[in-house]
Design a protein around this motif. Structure first.
Motif, PDB file in Angstrom:
ATOM      1  N   ILE A   3     -85.679 -45.074  63.078  1.00 18.49           N
ATOM      2  CA  ILE A   3     -86.250 -43.654  63.596  1.00 18.49           C
ATOM      3  C   ILE A   3     -86.766 -43.992  64.910  1.00 18.49           C
ATOM      4  CG2 ILE A   3     -88.476 -42.381  63.279  1.00 18.49           C
ATOM      5  CD1 ILE A   3     -88.060 -42.638  60.341  1.00 18.49           C
ATOM      6  N   GLN A   6     -84.234 -42.874  67.426  1.00 21.46           N
ATOM      7  CA  GLN A   6     -84.100 -41.326  67.396  1.00 21.46           C
ATOM      8  C   GLN A   6     -84.453 -40.403  68.658  1.00 21.46           C
ATOM      9  OE1 GLN A   6     -83.585 -39.815  63.478  1.00 21.46           O
ATOM     10  NE2 GLN A   6     -83.085 -42.215  62.652  1.00 21.46           N
ATOM     11  N   VAL A   8     -85.492 -36.565  68.307  1.00 26.67           N
ATOM     12  CA  VAL A   8     -85.897 -35.452  67.367  1.00 26.67           C
ATOM     13  C   VAL A   8     -86.057 -34.149  68.050  1.00 26.67           C
ATOM     14  CG1 VAL A   8     -87.073 -35.098  65.140  1.00 26.67           C
ATOM     15  CG2 VAL A   8     -86.594 -37.571  65.950  1.00 26.67           C
ATOM     16  N   THR A  83     -80.412 -36.699  68.116  1.00 27.58           N
ATOM     17  CA  THR A  83     -79.775 -37.392  66.812  1.00 27.58           C
ATOM     18  C   THR A  83     -80.381 -36.632  65.519  1.00 27.58           C
ATOM     19  OG1 THR A  83     -81.691 -38.724  66.671  1.00 27.58           O
ATOM     20  CG2 THR A  83     -79.575 -39.546  67.885  1.00 27.58           C
ATOM     21  N   THR A  84     -81.370 -36.096  65.441  1.00 21.31           N
ATOM     22  CA  THR A  84     -82.123 -35.487  64.303  1.00 21.31           C
ATOM     23  C   THR A  84     -82.688 -34.194  64.778  1.00 21.31           C
ATOM     24  OG1 THR A  84     -82.796 -37.897  64.044  1.00 21.31           O
ATOM     25  CG2 THR A  84     -84.110 -35.917  62.758  1.00 21.31           C
ATOM     26  N   GLY A 139     -76.007 -38.337  62.320  1.00 22.27           N
ATOM     27  CA  GLY A 139     -76.792 -37.099  62.521  1.00 22.27           C
ATOM     28  C   GLY A 139     -77.786 -37.051  61.299  1.00 22.27           C
ATOM     29  N   ARG A 140     -78.904 -36.469  61.511  1.00 20.51           N
ATOM     30  CA  ARG A 140     -79.738 -36.196  60.551  1.00 20.51           C
ATOM     31  C   ARG A 140     -80.296 -34.742  60.681  1.00 20.51           C
ATOM     32  NH1 ARG A 140     -77.346 -39.721  58.745  1.00 20.51           N
ATOM     33  NH2 ARG A 140     -78.064 -41.956  57.915  1.00 20.51           N
ATOM     34  N   THR A 228     -90.131 -36.022  55.918  1.00 23.32           N
ATOM     35  CA  THR A 228     -89.120 -36.082  56.901  1.00 23.32           C
ATOM     36  C   THR A 228     -88.650 -37.166  57.247  1.00 23.32           C
ATOM     37  OG1 THR A 228     -90.470 -35.554  58.906  1.00 23.32           O
ATOM     38  CG2 THR A 228     -89.891 -33.620  57.635  1.00 23.32           C
ATOM     39  N   ALA A 232     -84.862 -38.967  57.716  1.00 23.71           N
ATOM     40  CA  ALA A 232     -84.439 -39.858  59.009  1.00 23.71           C
ATOM     41  C   ALA A 232     -84.182 -41.099  59.011  1.00 23.71           C
ATOM     42  CB  ALA A 232     -85.507 -39.414  60.202  1.00 23.71           C
TER      43      ALA A 232
END
Length: 253
Positions: A3, A6, A8, A83-84, A139-140, A228, A232
């Motif tokens: 995480i 990432q 977001v 990414t998210t 990808g999330r 969430t 992720a």
């Protein structure tokens, strides 16, 4: 991908549930994009709270060009692709059981507002980020739903229908995008205590929820926001196309 590595995007993140989702990701060291539509002051105040790894960017998620511009600006700011994505934005709706239109009074335009906010908004953000996610093979995507689809405590017709359609989008995207290392899931809370949208919810409705929920409490935004992080994280790498209900056990799906 951890995480902390990432970037977001959280739509409708200036307040309520979206702000708590932003706090959850910032607490894990992620880059956070606080998307807002009208609440500019709240968005910038939140970014000040979150620190240098957060940025506030205005965009109406229903407008494809605005979403593309937001994604481009975020990439330039952080020096890396998104990414998210957490599709959380709620357009023009209050959980007001007194003011809610009955079946006799509903118009198609009421449904269209919620379909545009839920489905069109999510489609726009997904498409804007998809090329980069495919190239990264990662990808999330998380779509915020509602347990009202399974258990309409109040008949919020247009809102619930929009979220039901979003569940369909979630599962179809999961089917197609899994080959690229992209997962797509839904997180469905109940009526949360308390967000701007639920501030007009009556004590009677909250009382019904408490009385029929195994945990005997109404879920709050922070409790849902933390979920969430699961979707992720590497812990959920084999999970896609799912709808996880986070409501203290009111709906057991």
């Amino acid at each position: 991908m951890k995480i902390s590595e990432q970037t977001v995007l959280i739509t409708g993140a200036s307040r309520g549930l979206g702000a708590d989702i932003a706090r959850s990701f910032a607490g894990e060291g992620a880059n956070v994009i606080v998307n807002y539509y009208q609440s500019e002051d709240l968005a910038h105040k939140l970014v000040e709270e979150l620190g240098e790894r957060a940025i506030a960017i205005q965009a109406d998620v229903r407008d494809q060009e605005q979403v593309k511009a937001m994604v481009t600006r975020a990439k330039e700011h952080f020096g890396q692709a998104i990414t998210t994505v957490v599709n959380n934005a709620l357009v023009n709706f209050k959980f007001d059981p007194v003011a809610q239109k009955s079946a006799d009074d509903l118009e198609w335009s009421d449904f269209q507002v919620q379909l545009d906010g839920s489905v069109k908004g999510a489609l726009n953000t997904i498409q804007a980020c998809l090329k980069d996610m495919k190239e990264a093979k990662f990808g999330r995507i998380m779509n915020i739903g509602t347990n009202l689809v399974q258990n309409p405590v109040v008949a919020y017709h247009e809102y619930t229908t929009g979220k039901a359609a979003l569940l369909g989008l979630t599962r179809n995207m999961a089917k197609e995008l899994g080959a690229y290392g992209i997962t797509v899931n839904m997180i469905s809370g109940g009526l949360l205590r308390e967000t701007d949208a639920s501030s007009v919810t009556t004590a009677e409705v909250f009382g019904i929820i408490e009385a029929t929920t195994p945990l005997q409490k109404v879920t709050n935004p922070a409790e849902l926001a933390d979920v969430t992080l699961f979707f992720a994280s590497p812990w959920s790498r084999a999970v896609t196309g799912q709808n996880l209900v986070v409501d203290g056990g009111l709906v057991m799906d």
